[in-house]
Scaffold this active site. Structure first.
Site, short mmCIF file in Angstrom:
data_model
loop_
_atom_site.label_atom_id
_atom_site.label_comp_id
_atom_site.label_asym_id
_atom_site.label_seq_id
_atom_site.Cartn_x
_atom_site.Cartn_y
_atom_site.Cartn_z
N HIS A 54 -34.33 -71.40 -58.72
CA HIS A 54 -35.01 -71.01 -59.72
C HIS A 54 -36.52 -70.74 -59.61
CE1 HIS A 54 -31.65 -73.22 -61.51
NE2 HIS A 54 -31.93 -72.80 -62.53
N SER A 82 -29.53 -67.50 -61.26
CA SER A 82 -30.92 -67.85 -61.79
C SER A 82 -31.89 -67.36 -60.87
CB SER A 82 -31.15 -69.47 -61.94
OG SER A 82 -30.10 -69.97 -62.66
#
Length: 311
Positions: free
Chosen positions: A258, A195
């Site tokens: 993220h 991610s």
């Protein structure tokens, strides 16, 4: 009358020269257009199809002023090798752990990945490769499918335009930023998934759309911004839900990567993707982003050695 004669003749001569120059420019443009048509005709249907693909890619990936330059030199050599290779590697590792440790269900693969030598673990931070290799391991089907779909849909067009070395730089910058940030802000949690790299690509692309909004056709610009925001919101929502609200038998997985990957993309990724027709190493914005990134990385290393609660 005598004094005005030579001036009138000179003015007429200048007008004649200007008209000749304009005619010459028009003839050159016509010749260039004819040569381009001949090249397309000689190549047959395949080049024209490729041209259409490159034209669509240029509209989605580049501001209007850079689209002509891209179309003039667009080709598929080399093909988008980096993003395809890294996607195949991630898929192969996922299949290996899913088969090696048979699962009752594939939503989460806790049994296999927690013991993987690729997974980032706070108790094994001295194994430095884990700060990068964690991108190869995913926590379940939904996790890997989301990352693969996003990085292929966005990464392939980006690599067609910017080539593999630039896309790879942004992707890996997001991966490393993700693990270092997680080691600081969520120091006792495990970390898996690509991610950080995916969010770096999205962050760089998002900033380019935002900065060049007027040049990237308003309707397309709005659609792109809404799509990116929707994807980020849904993915982050799922990550936060799994982190705080779903009970897990094993250690919980951090989601800080993220956010850190997105910031890496909005800084390094933005400068890289905005230098399409410029020398990257000559752009001062690139060096400012690199220096800021290195300062943060050095602080993270210092924190892990001397200040981390995981010690």
């Amino acid at each position: 009358m005598v004094e005005g004669g030579p001036r009138t003749m000179a003015a007429a001569h200048d007008l004649e020269m200007d008209s000749m120059n304009l005619n010459t420019v028009r003839e050159i443009k016509v010749e260039l257009e004819e040569e381009e048509k001949m090249r397309e005709d000689v190549g047959g249907k395949v080049p024209s199809k490729n041209k259409k693909v490159h034209r669509i890619v240029s509209k989605w990936m580049l501001p209007e002023e850079a689209q002509g330059t891209y179309l003039d030199r667009a080709n598929c050599l080399p093909p988008p090798i980096f993003i395809i290779t890294i996607s195949l590697a991630e898929l192969a590792v996922f299949i290996y752990y899913a088969v090696w440790k048979p699962q009752k269900q594939w939503i989460t693969l806790d049994a296999g990945i927690l013991e993987s030598p690729f997974t980032y673990r706070p108790d094994k931070r001295e194994e430095a490769w884990r700060f990068i290799s964690y991108m190869l391991v995913h926590a379940g089907v939904q996790h890997i499918l989301g990352n693969l779909v996003m990085q292929l849909i966005l990464g392939i067009p980006l690599e067609m335009v910017h080539k593999g070395h630039r896309v790879g730089l942004v992707y890996l910058a997001g991966v490393i930023a993700g693990s270092l940030a997680s080691s600081i802000f969520d120091p006792l949690k495990f970390l898996v998934g690509a991610s950080g790299g995916v969010y770096a690509l999205m962050g760089g692309y998002f900033m380019n759309v935002l900065v060049n909004f007027r040049e990237m056709i308003p309707a397309f610009g709005i659609a792109r911004l809404l799509i990116i925001i929707l994807i980020i919101a849904s993915d982050m929502g799922f990550a936060v839900y799994r982190r705080f609200f779903v009970p897990a038998n094993g250690p919980l997985v951090s989601f800080v990567a993220h956010i850190a990957g997105g910031f890496a993309g909005m800084s390094i990724g933005y400068t890289v993707f905005s230098c399409f027709d410029k020398a990257l190493l000559k752009d001062p914005r690139f060096w400012i982003a690199i220096v800021a990134y290195l300062v943060c990385a050095l602080f993270a290393v210092f924190f892990n050695i001397f200040l981390s609660p995981a010690n």
